[in-house]
Design a protein around this motif. Structure first.
Motif, short mmCIF file in Angstrom:
data_model
loop_
_atom_site.label_atom_id
_atom_site.label_comp_id
_atom_site.label_asym_id
_atom_site.label_seq_id
_atom_site.Cartn_x
_atom_site.Cartn_y
_atom_site.Cartn_z
N ARG A 155 35.38 70.70 53.84
CA ARG A 155 36.21 69.54 54.16
C ARG A 155 37.63 69.64 53.62
O ARG A 155 38.54 68.99 54.15
CB ARG A 155 35.55 68.25 53.65
N ASP A 156 37.87 70.43 52.56
CA ASP A 156 39.24 70.56 52.03
C ASP A 156 39.89 71.88 52.44
O ASP A 156 40.95 72.23 51.93
CB ASP A 156 39.24 70.41 50.51
N GLY A 157 39.26 72.61 53.37
CA GLY A 157 39.81 73.88 53.82
C GLY A 157 39.11 75.08 53.22
O GLY A 157 39.27 76.21 53.72
N TYR A 158 38.34 74.87 52.16
CA TYR A 158 37.53 75.92 51.54
C TYR A 158 36.11 75.39 51.37
O TYR A 158 35.90 74.19 51.20
CB TYR A 158 38.09 76.32 50.17
N ILE A 205 33.62 72.62 62.73
CA ILE A 205 32.82 72.52 61.51
C ILE A 205 31.80 73.66 61.53
O ILE A 205 31.07 73.83 62.51
CB ILE A 205 32.10 71.16 61.42
N SER A 206 31.78 74.44 60.47
CA SER A 206 30.88 75.60 60.41
C SER A 206 29.43 75.16 60.52
O SER A 206 29.06 74.04 60.14
CB SER A 206 31.09 76.36 59.10
N GLU A 207 28.59 76.09 61.02
CA GLU A 207 27.18 75.78 61.22
C GLU A 207 26.50 75.36 59.92
O GLU A 207 26.78 75.91 58.85
CB GLU A 207 26.44 76.99 61.80
N ALA A 208 25.61 74.39 60.04
CA ALA A 208 24.84 73.96 58.88
C ALA A 208 23.86 75.05 58.48
O ALA A 208 23.39 75.83 59.30
CB ALA A 208 24.09 72.67 59.20
N SER A 209 23.55 75.10 57.19
CA SER A 209 22.58 76.06 56.66
C SER A 209 21.48 75.29 55.95
O SER A 209 21.50 74.06 55.85
CB SER A 209 23.25 77.03 55.70
N ILE A 221 31.74 60.17 47.10
CA ILE A 221 31.72 61.62 46.99
C ILE A 221 32.67 62.09 45.91
O ILE A 221 33.78 61.57 45.77
CB ILE A 221 32.06 62.28 48.35
N THR A 222 32.23 63.06 45.10
CA THR A 222 33.07 63.65 44.06
C THR A 222 32.90 65.17 44.10
O THR A 222 31.80 65.68 44.31
CB THR A 222 32.67 63.14 42.66
N PRO A 223 34.00 65.91 43.90
CA PRO A 223 33.90 67.38 43.96
C PRO A 223 33.18 67.94 42.73
O PRO A 223 33.33 67.44 41.62
CB PRO A 223 35.36 67.83 44.00
N ILE A 224 32.40 68.98 42.97
CA ILE A 224 31.78 69.73 41.87
C ILE A 224 32.59 70.99 41.61
O ILE A 224 32.95 71.29 40.48
CB ILE A 224 30.32 70.08 42.20
N THR A 225 32.87 71.75 42.67
CA THR A 225 33.74 72.92 42.57
C THR A 225 35.02 72.64 43.36
O THR A 225 35.03 71.82 44.27
CB THR A 225 33.06 74.18 43.12
N SER A 226 36.09 73.33 43.01
CA SER A 226 37.36 73.16 43.72
C SER A 226 38.24 74.36 43.46
O SER A 226 38.03 75.11 42.51
CB SER A 226 38.07 71.87 43.26
N GLY A 227 39.23 74.54 44.32
CA GLY A 227 40.16 75.65 44.17
C GLY A 227 40.38 76.39 45.47
O GLY A 227 39.70 76.14 46.47
#
Length: 432
Positions: free
Chosen positions: A347-350, A324-328, A363-369
C-alpha cells in the motif's frame, strides 16, 4: 515457451562463448545435462517438519523413512516410519502430520496435472498402533488434508469433495455435482492454480466442525485443445481456458457443516466477474475470511463471513490506481485475540507488514522503509514477535528478521551474506 526460450539462449551461448562449447578443451555442456540429468541443479535438503515439543524436527530420508532429528545438535534421534516395513508402499513423495502428531499422511505414486496439482494414492499411518491404511480404495485422490483432530481426512476426487475415516473405511461425499469441464468442488480451476498459485480449494475450520470450499462453475468457459505428445500417436487434451477478456468461471464459496450435512453459500456480492484469490478461517471457528479482488485487480477487499448464515461484511479494503499484487497464503495472518490480523501489503509502494485491528478498523505499520519484505516466516505468539524475510540489506540479498508487532525490537536473525530463509522450531528457540 519458457523451456524453448531457455534452449535458444543456451544454444546461442555455445556459439558466443567457445570456452563453454568445448573448443578450449573444457567439457561441453549439453541440453541433457541441464534438463535430463539436472547436473547444475543445486542440492537441497528435504523440507523439515518442526515437532510440537520444540526440540525436534522430522525429515524424509529419500522417501523411504521419516526420521527424527535434534534442532540443537542436528543428530538423528529416532525413526518414526519406515515404508519398507509395510506392504503396498515402498516409498513416498511427501508427508505431513496431523495437529496431534499421532498420525501421518503419506503421498505415494504421484501423477502431476498442472503446475501445482496432482493425483496420488494417499496412506495414513497411526504412530501409536503402527498401522498403515490406504486413505481410499475407490481411486486416486487429490489434496488430502487432516481434520484438526486427525480422525478424518478430506480430499477431492473427480471434482467432488469427500470426507473419509480411513481406519473405519467410511467414506462420505460432501458434493455430488462435480463433472469434468463443468463443475469443480474443493479445487481451483486452471486460472486460479496458475495465476494465484494454489491448488487446495478447501479449509477445515479450527474446531473441525466445518469445511469451507471453492465451487467453480466453468460450463460457460471456452475450451482449449492441446496436443499431448506422450506416445507414438499424440492425444488431444481439452480443458477450460479463458483467454484475456473472455468469461471466467463463476466462483462461489461454500461451507459444509459436518453435523447437519448442510451446505451454506457465503455472500461474496452480486458481481460474479471477479476473483476470490484466498479463503482462510479466522481464530473464530464460525467466521471465515474471504479475499475479494475485482477483475481489473486494483481493488481488494477482505470479508468476514458468518459460517452459519452466510452473511458477510467488509472489514478491510485497499485500492491502487494500477494494480494490486496477487494474494498469497500469508497476505492475512490472524492473531489469537480475535481482534487483529497481520497484513502483508504494498500500500505504500513497498511490501510491508501492518497490524490491523478489524474491530476498530485501525491500521499501524510493523515494518517500513524503502525496501520490500519477501515473505512471512512465522509468528511467536508468546513473545509477540513476527519472523520474516526481506531485502532490507540489499536487493541482491534476502535475510531473516524478527520484529515485535508494535514495530519495535527489530533484529536480523541471519548473519551470513547471500540468500537466507529459515524454518523455526515450534517454540522459536531454534531454526534451520
Amino acid at each position: 515457451m519458457r523451456g524453448l526460450l531457455s534452449i535458444i539462449i543456451l544454444i546461442a551461448s555455445l556459439f558466443c562463448f567457445p570456452e563453454i562449447s568445448g573448443q578450449s578443451g573444457q567439457k561441453q555442456i549439453t541440453v541433457e545435462d541441464i534438463y535430463q540429468y539436472h547436473k547444475f541443479t543445486p542440492e537441497r535438503l528435504p523440507e523439515p517438519f518442526p515437532m510440537k515439543d520444540g526440540i525436534h524436527f522430522a525429515l524424509s530420508n529419500n522417501g523411504n523413512s521419516i526420521d527424527l532429528y535434534s534442532f540443537k545438535t542436528g543428530e538423528k534421534t529416532g525413526n518414526l516410519f519406515d515404508a519398507r516395513e509395510y506392504d503396498g508402499i515402498n516409498t513416498f513423495e511427501a508427508f505431513e502430520f496431523d495437529q496431534t502428531e499421532k498420525r501421518i499422511l503419506l503421498t505415494t505414486r504421484r501423477e502431476n496435472i498442472y503446475r501445482h496439482s496432482y493425483i496420488a494414492d494417499f496412506y495414513v499411518f497411526d504412530l501409536n498402533k503402527k498401522i498403515l491404511v490406504p486413505l481410499s480404495g475407490s481411486g486416486q485422490q487429490k489434496l488430502a488434508a487432516f481434520s484438526p483432530s486427525g480422525n478424518m481426512v478430506a480430499f477431492v476426487r473427480n471434482n467432488n469433495l469427500y470426507i473419509s475415516d480411513p481406519f473405519t473405511g467410511i467414506e462420505k461425499p460432501v458434493t455430488f455435482d462435480g463433472a469434468e469441464n463443468e463443475i469443480i468442488n474443493g479445487a481451483p480451476d486452471w486460472v486460479y492454480e496458475e495465476e494465484f498459485g494454489f491448488s487446495k480449494g478447501f479449509q477445515w475450520s479450527p474446531d473441525g466442525k466445518r469445511i469451507a470450499f471453492y465451487r467453480f462453475d466453468e460450463r460457460h468457459v471456452k475450451e482449449f485443445h492441446m496436443t499431448m505428445y506422450n506416445d507414438l500417436y499424440p492425444d488431444l487434451y481439452r480443458f477450460k481456458y479463458p483467454k484475456a477478456g473472455e468469461r471466467n468461471a463463476i466462483v462461489s464459496i461454500q461451507v459444509y457443516d459436518l453435523e447437519t450435512g448442510d451446505i451454506t453459500e457465503m455472500d461474496t456480492g452480486d458481481e460474479t466477474d471477479q476473483y476470490i484469490p484466498r479463503i482462510k478461517w479466522t481464530d473464530d471457528p464460525e467466521i471465515l475470511s474471504i479475499i475479494r479482488l475485482n477483475r481489473l485487480q486494483n481493488h481488494m477487499e477482505i470479508l468476514h463471513a458468518d459460517a452459519v448464515t452466510g452473511t458477510s461484511e467488509v472489514v478491510y479494503e485497499e485500492s491502487n490506481p494500477y494494480y494490486i499484487s496477487e494474494a498469497s497464503d500469508h497476505t492475512v495472518t490472524y492473531l489469537p485475540d480475535q481482534r487483529h490480523f497481520i497484513l502483508l501489503s504494498e500500500r505504500d509502494g513497498y511490501f510491508h507488514f501492518y497490524l490491523y485491528n478489524f474491530k476498530e478498523q485501525r491500521i499501524t505499520p510493523i515494518t517500513s522503509g524503502e525496501y520490500d519484505v519477501a515473505g512471512f516466516t512465522g509468528y511467536d505468539q508468546k513473545a509477540g514477535r513476527l519472523y520474516y524475510t526481506s531485502y532490507e540489506s540489499s536487493p541482491l540479498e534476502q535475510h531473516v528478521f524478527s520484529i515485535k508487532t508494535d514495530g519495535t525490537g527489530k533484529r536480523r536473525v541471519s548473519s551470513e551474506k547471500g540468500f537466507s530463509r529459515a524454518v523455526f522450531s515450534k517454540n522459536f528457540q531454534y531454526y534451520l
